[in-house]
Design a protein around this motif. Structure first.
Motif, short mmCIF file in Angstrom:
data_model
loop_
_atom_site.label_atom_id
_atom_site.label_comp_id
_atom_site.label_asym_id
_atom_site.label_seq_id
_atom_site.Cartn_x
_atom_site.Cartn_y
_atom_site.Cartn_z
N THR A 57 0.83 -1.20 0.00
CA THR A 57 0.00 0.00 0.00
C THR A 57 0.87 1.26 0.00
O THR A 57 0.59 2.22 -0.73
N VAL A 58 1.94 1.25 0.77
CA VAL A 58 2.86 2.39 0.81
C VAL A 58 3.55 2.55 -0.55
O VAL A 58 3.65 3.66 -1.08
N TYR A 59 4.00 1.45 -1.13
CA TYR A 59 4.65 1.52 -2.44
C TYR A 59 3.70 2.08 -3.50
O TYR A 59 4.09 2.91 -4.31
N VAL A 96 1.78 6.83 -7.10
CA VAL A 96 0.78 7.77 -7.64
C VAL A 96 1.43 9.11 -8.03
O VAL A 96 1.27 9.56 -9.18
N PRO A 97 2.16 9.79 -7.14
CA PRO A 97 2.77 11.05 -7.57
C PRO A 97 3.84 10.86 -8.66
O PRO A 97 4.01 11.74 -9.51
N LEU A 98 4.51 9.71 -8.64
CA LEU A 98 5.49 9.46 -9.71
C LEU A 98 4.82 9.34 -11.07
O LEU A 98 5.34 9.83 -12.08
N ALA A 127 3.24 14.53 -16.52
CA ALA A 127 3.59 15.93 -16.73
C ALA A 127 4.89 16.11 -17.51
O ALA A 127 5.00 17.04 -18.30
N THR A 128 5.86 15.23 -17.30
CA THR A 128 7.17 15.44 -17.92
C THR A 128 7.39 14.66 -19.21
O THR A 128 8.14 15.09 -20.07
N ALA A 129 6.78 13.51 -19.33
CA ALA A 129 6.99 12.68 -20.53
C ALA A 129 5.65 12.53 -21.26
O ALA A 129 4.60 12.85 -20.72
N LEU A 138 -2.31 4.13 -13.28
CA LEU A 138 -2.94 4.71 -12.10
C LEU A 138 -4.26 4.03 -11.79
O LEU A 138 -4.56 3.71 -10.63
N ALA A 139 -5.06 3.81 -12.82
CA ALA A 139 -6.35 3.13 -12.61
C ALA A 139 -6.14 1.71 -12.08
O ALA A 139 -6.86 1.25 -11.18
#
Length: 148
Positions: A94-96, A101-103, A109-111, A121-122
């Motif tokens: 769960t932590v991983y 998610v932000p990565l 945003a960057t690629a 993400l889904a």
């Protein structure tokens, strides 16, 4: 004190804990798919650094891609613990996934991998939901009780 009764109870508890519900099996399958797709996305993000114009952007994209690959490998490594019913593995996973998610948002945003990161993400959100459903909770509780 009858040793056969104690042994039979231990076998029954182990057998009950060993029977994994289909929901947990689905969750484990999605964990493996999530890890493999994370590795693929990380490689694609890492390779996209050659499309960046400044050295600062190249470094940022390289670090994001490397982090996604590393977390994908860690997710695959922790999947067997989830399959066995380890509560620590479920919490670590769960932590991983929460770090992923932000990565993935940064990768979007960057690629130029919007659709891959969105699907990833889904899949991660679905994996988390399945991982914390009540039948899954019962399995992890039973596995922890059998381990004692």
């Amino acid at each position: 004190m009858d040793d056969t009764t104690t042994g039979a109870d231990a076998v029954t508890a182990t057998t009950d804990a060993a029977r994994r519900p289909i929901v947990v099996s689905v969750a484990v399958a999605f964990v493996y798919v999530t890890g493999l797709l994370s590795i693929l996305l990380g490689i694609l993000v890492l390779l996209s650094r050659y499309d960046q114009s400044t050295s600062g952007e190249v470094l940022a994209v390289s670090l994001i891609g490397a982090a996604i690959i590393l977390l994908g490998l860690l997710i695959i490594g922790i999947a067997s613990g989830v399959a066995r019913g380890s509560r620590l593995s479920r919490i670590t996973l769960t932590v991983y996934l929460a770090i992923q998610v932000p990565l993935h948002v940064l990768a979007i945003a960057t690629a130029d991998f919007d659709w891959i990161a969105t699907v990833q993400l889904a899949l991660e959100v679905f994996t988390l939901v399945v991982l914390w459903l009540p039948p899954t909770n019962r399995f992890f509780r039973a596995a922890a009780g059998a381990g004692r």
